[in-house]
Design a protein around this motif. Structure first.
Motif: not given
Length: 298
Positions: A4, A6, A86-87, A106, A109-110, A113, A170, A172, A202
């Motif tokens: 992603p 970053t 994205e990050q 990263s 994080s992936r 989720p 992230r 989002d 989260y």
């Protein structure tokens, strides 16, 4: 599938030497796609320009005045969001990183989720075998943020709050929970952000394979006759603690929280009074008053 994109947001305020070393360590990072947003918070000697000359690939943002940790980072975050990253990683300028730190964050994080954010293990710059932070626990009864730092072999992957020293979030998640709360300016804004993420559903992650080194309190030091830390630090600490209580305590925990921290700050005032540190007495007192009475959005 590539890594992603970053954005790394780094805030500098009269900390050229620290930022220089941090950027030097970031230049060795082995990650596919990242961009550094250096936010200069009104440094006296145009330090942002000097750093840009040494590291021309950074994106320099110059503020006319010091907007604090929150204001400086929020400007960088907003720009990174507009550019579609994205990050977003917030990183203190008084840090140095291992080359694989971002790749590990990263990856974590992936693989998780459900985690809105993740932090690395952070070691002391002065003693690199000593853990400075491996995340934090939140004591709900007393609205108390506790840093985990006593053993690097016994930390959970899920934690209650993440230090703003190094936090990967992230995009989002930020769009859902919002930016750092500018009312805090500095100190405890990371705890507030973390608790807001948890309230939004989260979890928060800790990645022990990602390593960062940190010189704690570099921007807070003030070697005056009243001690190492500046009076401003004690004002913000006491004020923002009550901001946290007002935002995150329940009707069951409000009074225990007020009692616990009120007593703690009374001890501070007594200590500073007997040491003849009048400015710090005034700062803690004002912080308590403003923490209860501020009309700022919190």
């Amino acid at each position: 599938m590539g890594s992603p994109r970053t954005a790394i947001v780094l805030v500098n305020w009269n900390g050229f030497d620290h930022s220089l070393k941090c950027l030097e360590s970031l230049s060795k990072v082995n990650y596919e796609s990242f961009k550094i947003f250096l936010v200069d918070n009104g440094s006296e000697e145009k330090e942002g320009k000097k750093l840009e000359e040494l590291f021309p690939k950074i994106h320099l943002i110059e503020n006319a005045k010091n907007l604090g940790f929150t204001g400086g980072n929020n400007i960088g975050i907003n720009l990174a969001l507009k550019e579609g990253f994205e990050q977003i990683l917030l990183l203190n300028n008084d840090t140095e990183v291992e080359p694989n730190f971002l790749a590990e964050l990263s990856r974590f994080s992936r693989e998780h989720p459900e985690c809105g954010a993740v932090q690395p293990i952070i070691h002391s710059m002065e003693n690199r075998s000593k853990v400075w932070s491996a995340g934090g626990k939140w004591n709900f009864l007393f609205s108390r943020a506790i840093t985990l730092n006593n053993s690097k072999n016994s930390y959970p992957e899920k934690i209650d709050w993440i230090t703003g020293c190094a936090i990967l979030v992230r995009a989002d998640v930020i769009k859902k929970v919002g930016l750092l709360d500018d009312a805090f300016f500095a100190y405890f804004e990371d705890v507030d952000w973390s608790l807001r993420m948890k309230k939004a559903g989260y979890s928060l992650g800790f990645c022990s394979h990602s390593i960062v080194y940190h010189e704690a309190g570099a921007s807070s030091k003030d070697n005056s006759k009243e001690g190492t830390l500046s009076s401003r630090v004690f004002y913000l600490h006491s004020r923002n603690q009550f901001f946290l209580i007002r935002k995150h305590s329940s009707w069951l925990t409000f009074l225990p929280s007020i009692g616990y921290h009120g007593f703690r700050f009374l001890l501070w005032i007594s200590y500073f009074f007997f040491r003849g540190r009048k400015n710090k007495v005034k700062s803690v007192y004002k912080g308590i008053i403003d923490g209860f009475g501020s009309t700022e959005r919190i």
